[in-house]
Design an enzyme around this catalytic site. Structure first.
Site, PDB file in Angstrom:
ATOM      1  N   LYS A  20       0.677  -1.256  -0.083  1.00 15.27           N
ATOM      2  CA  LYS A  20       0.022   0.016   0.098  1.00 15.27           C
ATOM      3  C   LYS A  20       0.765   1.155  -0.001  1.00 15.27           C
ATOM      4  CE  LYS A  20      -3.792  -2.444   2.422  1.00 15.27           C
ATOM      5  NZ  LYS A  20      -4.722  -2.312   3.381  1.00 15.27           N
ATOM      6  N   TYR A  60     -12.142  -2.825  -3.456  1.00 12.64           N
ATOM      7  CA  TYR A  60     -12.921  -2.934  -2.214  1.00 12.64           C
ATOM      8  C   TYR A  60     -14.550  -2.954  -2.284  1.00 12.64           C
ATOM      9  CZ  TYR A  60      -8.613  -2.215   0.199  1.00 12.64           C
ATOM     10  OH  TYR A  60      -7.129  -2.699   0.547  1.00 12.64           O
ATOM     11  N   ASN A 123      -2.087   0.096   7.242  1.00 10.36           N
ATOM     12  CA  ASN A 123      -1.594  -1.404   7.502  1.00 10.36           C
ATOM     13  C   ASN A 123      -0.717  -2.056   6.433  1.00 10.36           C
ATOM     14  OD1 ASN A 123      -3.629  -1.859   5.826  1.00 10.36           O
ATOM     15  ND2 ASN A 123      -4.843  -3.346   7.178  1.00 10.36           N
ATOM     16  N   HIS A 126      -1.870  -5.478   1.564  1.00 14.23           N
ATOM     17  CA  HIS A 126      -3.033  -6.223   1.236  1.00 14.23           C
ATOM     18  C   HIS A 126      -2.604  -7.762   0.624  1.00 14.23           C
ATOM     19  CE1 HIS A 126      -6.943  -7.201  -0.644  1.00 14.23           C
ATOM     20  NE2 HIS A 126      -6.423  -7.839  -1.665  1.00 14.23           N
ATOM     21  N   GLU A 137      -9.331 -10.301  -8.190  1.00 16.59           N
ATOM     22  CA  GLU A 137      -8.322  -9.239  -7.917  1.00 16.59           C
ATOM     23  C   GLU A 137      -7.203  -9.254  -9.020  1.00 16.59           C
ATOM     24  OE1 GLU A 137      -9.372  -8.896  -3.299  1.00 16.59           O
ATOM     25  OE2 GLU A 137      -7.215  -9.408  -3.926  1.00 16.59           O
TER      26      GLU A 137
HETATM   27  P1  GDP Z   1      -7.851  -7.092   5.006  1.00  9.67           P
HETATM   28  O1  GDP Z   1      -8.291  -8.316   4.127  1.00  9.67           O
HETATM   29  O2  GDP Z   1      -6.985  -7.791   6.309  1.00  9.67           O
HETATM   30  O3  GDP Z   1      -6.867  -6.231   4.417  1.00  9.67           O
HETATM   31  O4  GDP Z   1      -9.023  -6.196   5.798  1.00  9.67           O
HETATM   32  P2  GDP Z   1     -10.576  -5.983   5.290  1.00  9.67           P
HETATM   33  O5  GDP Z   1     -10.902  -6.854   3.995  1.00  9.67           O
HETATM   34  O6  GDP Z   1     -11.450  -6.481   6.489  1.00  9.67           O
HETATM   35  O7  GDP Z   1     -10.557  -4.573   4.976  1.00  9.67           O
HETATM   36  C1  GDP Z   1      -9.693  -3.925   3.906  1.00  9.67           C
HETATM   37  C2  GDP Z   1      -8.890  -2.933   4.404  1.00  9.67           C
HETATM   38  O8  GDP Z   1      -9.651  -1.870   5.033  1.00  9.67           O
HETATM   39  C3  GDP Z   1      -8.086  -3.007   5.760  1.00  9.67           C
HETATM   40  O9  GDP Z   1      -6.752  -3.622   5.074  1.00  9.67           O
HETATM   41  C4  GDP Z   1      -7.765  -1.842   6.040  1.00  9.67           C
HETATM   42  O10 GDP Z   1      -6.674  -1.056   5.249  1.00  9.67           O
HETATM   43  C5  GDP Z   1      -9.016  -1.045   5.746  1.00  9.67           C
HETATM   44  N1  GDP Z   1      -9.893  -1.019   6.926  1.00  9.67           N
HETATM   45  C6  GDP Z   1     -10.599  -2.130   7.552  1.00  9.67           C
HETATM   46  N2  GDP Z   1     -11.079  -1.862   8.519  1.00  9.67           N
HETATM   47  C7  GDP Z   1     -11.051  -0.356   8.702  1.00  9.67           C
HETATM   48  C8  GDP Z   1     -11.356   0.385  10.007  1.00  9.67           C
HETATM   49  O11 GDP Z   1     -12.255   0.037  11.034  1.00  9.67           O
HETATM   50  N3  GDP Z   1     -10.951   1.747   9.547  1.00  9.67           N
HETATM   51  C9  GDP Z   1     -10.368   1.928   8.706  1.00  9.67           C
HETATM   52  N4  GDP Z   1      -9.821   3.439   8.498  1.00  9.67           N
HETATM   53  N5  GDP Z   1      -9.714   1.325   7.838  1.00  9.67           N
HETATM   54  C10 GDP Z   1     -10.116   0.097   7.793  1.00  9.67           C
HETATM   55 MG    MG Z   2      -9.769  -8.262   2.772  1.00 12.28          MG
END
Ligand code: GDP
Ligand code: MG
Length: 160
Positions: A20, A60, A123, A126, A137
């Site tokens: 990222k 997303y 974080n 991805h 993807e």
């Molecule tokens: P991943 O698959 O571990 O990347 O997590 P998810 O698919 O649940 O979420 C996608 C991405 O959205 C995450 O990697 C974070 O960058 C972002 N994200 C998820 N939850 C939050 C949140 O509560 N707040 C914010 N600001 N970003 C979030």
């Molecule tokens: Mg995810």
């Protein structure tokens, strides 16, 4: 997995990984690629790009109703990122394990998020969460001709 596809490696599960914009700005590109290379995974596609909000909204799309959706789209389009495709045994699960939990606070030391970041909103990396989403993807981020089939000469030192 396990079927031989000439020139494309013995194990052909693939996953989509993105370093990222914060990972690029924090000079973690080499470190992150090093971990996957040393694990024995095979890099089959890679590019540096600043993604459009349009592309990221699609990437997303599963999160479109979540409160963080607009924020994650802004964050991911805020600078250059590195899009990659990695191949190997159980690569989707293996990469997710190496990345750690979504929230860095829950990620163990030794994982990428556990070692390099603090907040869910920054974080650094991805990785696709299933074989099906990996395929979607990869198709979203790469044209077929951007993926390279190559014989990894270390393969028989990595696989039985
Ligand atoms: P991943 O698959 O571990 O990347 O997590 P998810 O698919 O649940 O979420 C996608 C991405 O959205 C995450 O990697 C974070 O960058 C972002 N994200 C998820 N939850 C939050 C949140 O509560 N707040 C914010 N600001 N970003 C979030
Ligand atoms: Mg995810």
């Amino acid at each position: 997995a396990g079927l031989f596809h000439s020139g494309c490696g013995r194990i052909n599960e693939r996953t989509f990984v993105a370093i990222k914009p914060d990972g690029v700005q924090r000079h973690l590109v080499g470190e992150i690629i090093r971990r996957f290379e040393q694990k024995g995974l095979q890099l089959v596609g890679m590019k540096l790009l600043q993604a459009s909000e349009e592309l990221l909204k699609e990437h997303y799309i599963a999160h479109r109703d979540r409160p963080f959706y607009p924020r994650v789209v802004k964050y991911m389009s805020s600078g250059p990122m590195v899009a990659m495709v990695w191949q190997g045994l159980d690569v989707v699960k293996t990469v997710r394990t190496m990345i750690g939990e979504t929230n860095p606070a829950d990620s163990r030391p030794g994982t990428i998020r556990g070692d390099f970041c603090l907040e869910v909103s920054k974080n650094v990396i991805h990785g696709s969460d299933s074989v099906e989403s990996a395929q979607q993807e990869i198709n979203l981020w790469f044209r077929p001709e951007e993926l390279t089939c190559w014989q990894d000469t270390a393969e028989h030192w990595i696989y039985e």
